[in-house]
Motif scaffolding. Structure first.
Motif, PDB file in Angstrom:
ATOM      1  N   GLY A   1       1.329  12.818  -4.414  1.00  0.00           N
ATOM      2  CA  GLY A   1       2.514  12.998  -5.241  1.00  0.00           C
ATOM      3  C   GLY A   1       2.305  13.845  -6.481  1.00  0.00           C
ATOM      4  N   LYS A   2       1.096  14.365  -6.689  1.00  0.00           N
ATOM      5  CA  LYS A   2       0.856  15.205  -7.854  1.00  0.00           C
ATOM      6  C   LYS A   2       1.366  16.615  -7.594  1.00  0.00           C
ATOM      7  CE  LYS A   2      -3.254  12.737  -9.511  1.00  0.00           C
ATOM      8  NZ  LYS A   2      -4.688  12.848  -9.822  1.00  0.00           N
ATOM      9  N   ILE A   3       1.984  17.194  -8.611  1.00  0.00           N
ATOM     10  CA  ILE A   3       2.513  18.552  -8.486  1.00  0.00           C
ATOM     11  C   ILE A   3       1.348  19.545  -8.480  1.00  0.00           C
ATOM     12  CG2 ILE A   3       3.931  20.300  -9.621  1.00  0.00           C
ATOM     13  CD1 ILE A   3       5.620  17.936 -10.717  1.00  0.00           C
ATOM     14  N   GLN A   4       1.391  20.488  -7.559  1.00  0.00           N
ATOM     15  CA  GLN A   4       0.309  21.456  -7.407  1.00  0.00           C
ATOM     16  C   GLN A   4       0.542  22.649  -8.333  1.00  0.00           C
ATOM     17  OE1 GLN A   4       0.717  21.851  -3.087  1.00  0.00           O
ATOM     18  NE2 GLN A   4      -1.283  20.867  -2.853  1.00  0.00           N
ATOM     19  N   LYS A   5       0.058  22.521  -9.549  1.00  0.00           N
ATOM     20  CA  LYS A   5       0.295  23.575 -10.538  1.00  0.00           C
ATOM     21  C   LYS A   5      -0.410  24.873 -10.187  1.00  0.00           C
ATOM     22  CE  LYS A   5       1.736  21.326 -14.809  1.00  0.00           C
ATOM     23  NZ  LYS A   5       1.492  21.230 -16.263  1.00  0.00           N
ATOM     24  N   PHE A   6      -1.534  24.762  -9.485  1.00  0.00           N
ATOM     25  CA  PHE A   6      -2.246  25.992  -9.127  1.00  0.00           C
ATOM     26  C   PHE A   6      -1.367  26.893  -8.267  1.00  0.00           C
ATOM     27  CE2 PHE A   6      -3.165  23.212  -5.589  1.00  0.00           C
ATOM     28  CZ  PHE A   6      -3.179  24.046  -4.488  1.00  0.00           C
TER      29      PHE A   6
ATOM     30  N   LEU B   1       2.231  -2.983  -6.720  1.00  0.00           N
ATOM     31  CA  LEU B   1       2.047  -1.735  -5.992  1.00  0.00           C
ATOM     32  C   LEU B   1       1.660  -0.639  -6.975  1.00  0.00           C
ATOM     33  CD1 LEU B   1       5.425  -0.045  -5.064  1.00  0.00           C
ATOM     34  CD2 LEU B   1       5.385  -2.174  -6.320  1.00  0.00           C
ATOM     35  N   CYS B   2       1.074   0.418  -6.454  1.00  0.00           N
ATOM     36  CA  CYS B   2       0.637   1.548  -7.272  1.00  0.00           C
ATOM     37  C   CYS B   2       1.172   2.835  -6.656  1.00  0.00           C
ATOM     38  CB  CYS B   2      -0.892   1.634  -7.331  1.00  0.00           C
ATOM     39  SG  CYS B   2      -1.718   0.203  -8.033  1.00  0.00           S
ATOM     40  N   GLY B   3       1.255   3.875  -7.474  1.00  0.00           N
ATOM     41  CA  GLY B   3       1.665   5.157  -6.919  1.00  0.00           C
ATOM     42  C   GLY B   3       1.996   6.175  -7.979  1.00  0.00           C
ATOM     43  N   ALA B   4       2.127   7.408  -7.541  1.00  0.00           N
ATOM     44  CA  ALA B   4       2.543   8.493  -8.421  1.00  0.00           C
ATOM     45  C   ALA B   4       4.038   8.357  -8.721  1.00  0.00           C
ATOM     46  CB  ALA B   4       2.247   9.831  -7.735  1.00  0.00           C
TER      47      ALA B   4
ATOM     48  N   TRP C   1       0.817  -1.218   0.000  1.00  0.00           N
ATOM     49  CA  TRP C   1       0.000   0.000   0.000  1.00  0.00           C
ATOM     50  C   TRP C   1       0.851   1.268   0.000  1.00  0.00           C
ATOM     51  CZ3 TRP C   1      -4.526   1.053  -1.655  1.00  0.00           C
ATOM     52  CH2 TRP C   1      -5.486   0.050  -1.725  1.00  0.00           C
ATOM     53  N   THR C   2       1.450   1.560  -1.160  1.00  0.00           N
ATOM     54  CA  THR C   2       2.155   2.834  -1.343  1.00  0.00           C
ATOM     55  C   THR C   2       1.193   3.931  -1.795  1.00  0.00           C
ATOM     56  OG1 THR C   2       2.777   1.935  -3.500  1.00  0.00           O
ATOM     57  CG2 THR C   2       4.452   1.919  -1.791  1.00  0.00           C
ATOM     58  N   LEU C   3       0.071   3.548  -2.389  1.00  0.00           N
ATOM     59  CA  LEU C   3      -0.964   4.496  -2.790  1.00  0.00           C
ATOM     60  C   LEU C   3      -1.856   4.793  -1.596  1.00  0.00           C
ATOM     61  CD1 LEU C   3      -2.525   5.846  -5.304  1.00  0.00           C
ATOM     62  CD2 LEU C   3      -3.983   3.808  -5.157  1.00  0.00           C
ATOM     63  N   PRO C   4      -2.152   6.065  -1.297  1.00  0.00           N
ATOM     64  CA  PRO C   4      -3.048   6.344  -0.164  1.00  0.00           C
ATOM     65  C   PRO C   4      -4.438   5.746  -0.391  1.00  0.00           C
ATOM     66  CG  PRO C   4      -1.906   8.340  -0.863  1.00  0.00           C
ATOM     67  CD  PRO C   4      -1.641   7.303  -1.913  1.00  0.00           C
ATOM     68  N   MET C   5      -4.931   5.029   0.600  1.00  0.00           N
ATOM     69  CA  MET C   5      -6.274   4.445   0.470  1.00  0.00           C
ATOM     70  C   MET C   5      -7.365   5.507   0.448  1.00  0.00           C
ATOM     71  SD  MET C   5      -6.439   0.963   2.705  1.00  0.00           S
ATOM     72  CE  MET C   5      -4.901   0.285   3.293  1.00  0.00           C
TER      73      MET C   5
ATOM     74  N   PHE D   1       4.397  -2.445 -11.202  1.00  0.00           N
ATOM     75  CA  PHE D   1       4.212  -1.107 -10.642  1.00  0.00           C
ATOM     76  C   PHE D   1       3.266  -0.333 -11.560  1.00  0.00           C
ATOM     77  CE2 PHE D   1       4.826   3.258  -9.661  1.00  0.00           C
ATOM     78  CZ  PHE D   1       5.368   3.353  -8.393  1.00  0.00           C
ATOM     79  N   PHE D   2       2.160   0.150 -10.986  1.00  0.00           N
ATOM     80  CA  PHE D   2       1.167   0.897 -11.759  1.00  0.00           C
ATOM     81  C   PHE D   2       1.210   2.362 -11.341  1.00  0.00           C
ATOM     82  CE2 PHE D   2      -0.047  -3.455 -11.866  1.00  0.00           C
ATOM     83  CZ  PHE D   2      -0.475  -3.648 -13.171  1.00  0.00           C
ATOM     84  N   THR D   3       1.407   3.226 -12.325  1.00  0.00           N
ATOM     85  CA  THR D   3       1.565   4.637 -12.009  1.00  0.00           C
ATOM     86  C   THR D   3       0.586   5.473 -12.818  1.00  0.00           C
ATOM     87  OG1 THR D   3       3.173   6.437 -11.793  1.00  0.00           O
ATOM     88  CG2 THR D   3       3.325   5.079 -13.786  1.00  0.00           C
TER      89      THR D   3
END
Length: 544
Positions: free
Chosen positions: A530-535, A278-281, A232-236, A305-307
């Motif tokens: 893990g997503k970049i906050q472009k705003f 595992l999944c993740g950004a 669980w590397t991806l937040p549930m 690994f799924f991204t």
């Protein structure tokens, strides 16, 4: 015989013998029946089998029922990736209530808004988050029953906010609680809020049918055979963990919990527990690859690994493969239960040169098996754009894994579903082979001197520079051109590359007007997934 009577509609009704509403709750019941002694959850030194997992989920449902929780009531949870989060994914909907998973990185005011908007009746919270939850509750108008979770494997110092501990609460429930499937598979199962970068976040409502179908589609997409081991590397809390809390039960797999993404812990768990998926950004890949040499482990098996988010650069894909990981690119949104598009790899592509393989892997791909429609349309006319890999349009979805709609927001729901398609807000192209590729969010397109510039296209070039760790390109206001590209760049340790170097690097590979006019070196702001906050970067670019 009356010709107007169709024999296929006479005496062929739905009954309890031939119809049951689709719900992912049935997956856990089956796993417990067939594989009761198989390890379902690993958390530190804890090992929980499927028999116990199922009993604890029913105890939670029973205990919630004793508080009066029932159909369409909201139960909110504030958890990292710990066993009670998995139990909540089954126990809450077993009462026909709706699970609302809070993002653990949110500030108190946003949490308070969500609790009020969702009309939260019960809040179960990890003591690690006591300070922010205390503030949120002081701002909220609702007054939910608060239940505290104390992690026995990783004790937290946070105060108790409620009158009962999670384990004590569970003991009030019946482990043989007779739960039932929803009245209708269209009934709500979960509530997830969008990021809310432009005003208040919107509440995305999932139904049992969609969760059931996407959970199974994950198993197919990930080629999961019986008893996979999932880290669980991806937040549930993120799109209900892309529905994997339900998927793993389909194949009686093992959930390996992880309170925080730490390189040594991840490497140790992958090697010692024989993690298969595992999944993740992309940030998770970077964390693994940039771990200190004494933290890394040699793997004796390949890991899937799924991204999602930005496509990984060629160098990262190569490094992951060398380390023992096979990377698959997914794409989706909160409104489509997480991943609904997959870069379906074809065997004939294995023989392509690495740079061509990387270009193939950069595409978002084709629809999941559970998705009925995926297309790129002109957002004004709703006509399909030419499948030429060049003509820009809006990516749109249709099918059973599209949300019910936005909670208490009919205007936003109608707008999102205009013309019979879910409008993603993502701009992309359709390639001749039917694979889609994102070019930008509609709000991220840079219009310079009347020309459209894809920020993703510029980012892809910058990622090819060996010194670039992470990058985001946004519009910077310009008196002459209206907007020009501005690149925010994280450099790798020890790099001495300059702004002029990177601009020149881009000008060699892009049309001159597409090259960034400004480069800012900094640590990029990121969301908890893990997503970049472009705003945030757009605001910073305005003030430069």
């Amino acid at each position: 015989m009356d010709a107007s009577v169709n024999p296929f509609t006479q005496g062929l009704d739905k009954t309890t013998a031939n119809y049951a509403p689709l719900s992912p709750l049935s997956f856990l019941a089956r796993a417990a029946d067939v594989f009761p002694e198989t390890t379902a959850i690993i958390h530190g030194q804890q090992r929980t089998d499927y028999r116990t997992f199922y009993r604890r989920a029913r105890q939670l449902a029973s205990a919630l029922g004793s508080l009066g929780i029932g159909k369409n009531d909201t139960v909110s949870v504030m958890f990292s990736n710990v066993p009670p989060m998995l139990e909540a994914h089954y126990g809450v909907p077993m009462t026909r209530a709706v699970l609302h998973s809070l993002n653990t990185r949110l500030e108190p005011a946003v949490i308070a808004f969500q609790l009020d908007h969702a009309e939260c009746k019960v809040l179960i919270t990890d003591r690690e988050y006591a300070p922010v939850i205390r503030q949120a509750l002081s701002l909220a108008t609702v007054n939910p029953t608060v239940i505290d979770y104390s992690d026995p494997e990783f004790p937290q110092d946070g105060e108790r906010l409620g009158s009962i501990d999670y384990e004590e609460f569970l003991q009030t429930g019946d482990p043989d609680f007779q739960w039932s499937l929803p009245d209708d598979e269209w009934d709500a199962i979960a509530l997830n809020y969008t990021s809310g970068t432009t005003g208040n976040p919107k509440g995305v409502v999932y139904h049992h049918r969609g969760a059931y179908l996407l959970a199974q589609a994950n198993v197919i997409t990930a080629s999961m055979v019986k008893h996979p081991v999932y880290l669980w590397t991806l937040p549930m809390f993120h799109c209900n963990g892309w529905c994997f809390p339900w998927s793993i039960s389909v194949v009686a797999g093992t959930h390996v919990c992880l309170r925080a993404v730490r390189p040594k812990t991840m490497w140790d768990l992958i090697a010692d527990e024989q993690v298969t998926h595992l999944c993740g950004a992309p940030i998770v890949m970077s964390t693994l690859l940039n771990a200190a040499p004494d933290q890394k482990r040699d793997l004796d098996h390949e890991v899937e690994f799924f991204t999602a988010a930005a496509p990984p650069p060629e160098s990262v894909l190569a490094a992951m493969k060398t380390a023992g990981f096979n990377v698959t690119h997914l794409y989706g949104l909160t409104e489509v239960y997480g991943p609904a598009v997959v870069n379906e790899w074809k065997r004939e592509w294995d023989g392509l040169p690495l740079d061509q393989q990387a270009r193939k892997k950069a595409r978002q791909g084709v629809r999941y098996v559970a998705l009925e429609g995926l297309t790129v349309l002109d957002p004004e006319t709703l006509e399909p754009v030419p499948a030429d890999g060049e003509t820009l349009g809006e990516v749109m979805f249709r099918g059973n894994v599209v949300m019910k709609g936005y909670l208490k927001n009919p205007e936003a729901t109608d707008s999102a579903f205009h013309g019979g398609w879910f409008h993603s807000g993502d701009l992309g192209v359709m390639h001749p082979d039917g694979y889609i590729q994102l070019k930008d969010r509609s709000k991220d397109i840079i219009i310079s001197g009347g020309e459209n510039i894809s920020s993703i296209e510029v980012e892809e070039v910058l990622y090819k520079h060996p010194d670039v760790q992470a990058v985001a390109v946004v519009a910077r206001p310009d008196e002459k051109w209206g907007e020009t590209p501005c690149a925010f760049v994280e450099l790798k340790a020890g790099s001495s590359v300059t702004e002029a170097d990177l601009i020149a690097f881009c000008r060699e590979r892009l049309a001159g007007f597409k090259a960034p006019k400004t480069v800012v070196f900094c640590e990029l702001p990121k969301t908890s997934t893990g997503k970049i906050q472009k705003f945030a970067l757009r605001e910073q670019a305005k003030s430069l």
